[in-house]
Write a protein that holds these residues in place. Sequence first.
Motif, mmCIF file in Angstrom:
data_model
loop_
_atom_site.group_PDB
_atom_site.id
_atom_site.type_symbol
_atom_site.label_atom_id
_atom_site.label_comp_id
_atom_site.label_asym_id
_atom_site.label_seq_id
_atom_site.Cartn_x
_atom_site.Cartn_y
_atom_site.Cartn_z
ATOM 1 N N ASP A 1 2.617 1.631 -3.440
ATOM 2 C CA ASP A 1 1.721 1.535 -4.606
ATOM 3 C C ASP A 1 2.148 0.419 -5.550
ATOM 4 O O ASP A 1 2.150 0.577 -6.775
ATOM 5 C CB ASP A 1 1.650 2.866 -5.355
ATOM 6 C CG ASP A 1 0.823 3.897 -4.609
ATOM 7 O OD1 ASP A 1 -0.304 3.579 -4.200
ATOM 8 O OD2 ASP A 1 1.315 5.026 -4.411
ATOM 9 N N TRP B 1 0.834 -1.204 0.000
ATOM 10 C CA TRP B 1 0.000 0.000 0.000
ATOM 11 C C TRP B 1 0.872 1.260 0.000
ATOM 12 O O TRP B 1 0.598 2.221 -0.729
ATOM 13 C CB TRP B 1 -0.914 0.008 1.225
ATOM 14 C CG TRP B 1 -2.106 -0.886 1.080
ATOM 15 C CD1 TRP B 1 -2.211 -2.198 1.435
ATOM 16 C CD2 TRP B 1 -3.376 -0.525 0.522
ATOM 17 N NE1 TRP B 1 -3.462 -2.680 1.145
ATOM 18 C CE2 TRP B 1 -4.201 -1.673 0.590
ATOM 19 C CE3 TRP B 1 -3.897 0.652 0.003
ATOM 20 C CZ2 TRP B 1 -5.515 -1.678 0.136
ATOM 21 C CZ3 TRP B 1 -5.216 0.661 -0.457
ATOM 22 C CH2 TRP B 1 -6.012 -0.492 -0.392
ATOM 23 N N TYR C 1 -2.215 -3.887 -3.555
ATOM 24 C CA TYR C 1 -3.283 -3.481 -2.646
ATOM 25 C C TYR C 1 -4.034 -4.748 -2.221
ATOM 26 O O TYR C 1 -4.807 -5.304 -3.005
ATOM 27 C CB TYR C 1 -4.230 -2.499 -3.339
ATOM 28 C CG TYR C 1 -3.496 -1.367 -4.041
ATOM 29 C CD1 TYR C 1 -2.951 -0.307 -3.322
ATOM 30 C CD2 TYR C 1 -3.329 -1.381 -5.423
ATOM 31 C CE1 TYR C 1 -2.276 0.726 -3.962
ATOM 32 C CE2 TYR C 1 -2.658 -0.356 -6.078
ATOM 33 C CZ TYR C 1 -2.134 0.700 -5.344
ATOM 34 O OH TYR C 1 -1.451 1.716 -5.979
#
Length: 206
Positions: A63, A60, A66
């Motif tokens: 990036d 997270w 997720y």
Amino acid sequence: MEPTTLKTTRLALRPFGPADEDEVFAACQDPDIQRWTMVPSPYERAHARAFVTELVPNGWRDDTAYSFAVRLGTDGPLVAAIGVHVHESFGTNGYEIGYWAAKEHRGQGFMTEAVTGVARWAFTELGAVRLEWRAEVGNTGSRAVAEKAGFRVEGLLRASLHRADTVRDSWVGALLPSDLALPSALPYLPYLPYLPYLPYLPSAAD
């Protein structure tokens, strides 16, 4: 990206945290999860701890992935895990979805519901223009979920999956925003086969 929580009709999806370690460890003792997914085998306590305390928060923060714990209701049991992984694809970000369902919660449509919810989030919040799914050939359970969620299986990729010191074939499929009646972040120009050759016919202006 800041960790986020999603809700569907029956499910709550939130990023994994340390409190999920025991349930992740228990679920991943299932031989089918070890056989058909990329989790380590044998799956040890240290693997679960690293997943919920390092891999998920790092994904997270950076990036790159997720990952969500899928629970029945707000405080119900862990029924599944689902994640969207980011990779470079032709100069732009590509997104691939992966998932597993706890053995005792299969066959109730939870996984399809979660996949659909995460797909909508990926298209609307991440700006994904294509969400890809891959599974080792023979993983009919994963394929059934993908197809129920609207993914179109596009073919077979030879020697594309590396696991257990082998390379194996995988199915590949994709979901587009338009498949869920959502707009695309970029215009989509689908391939149109060339029209057959037509001989020149003089017009009245010639």
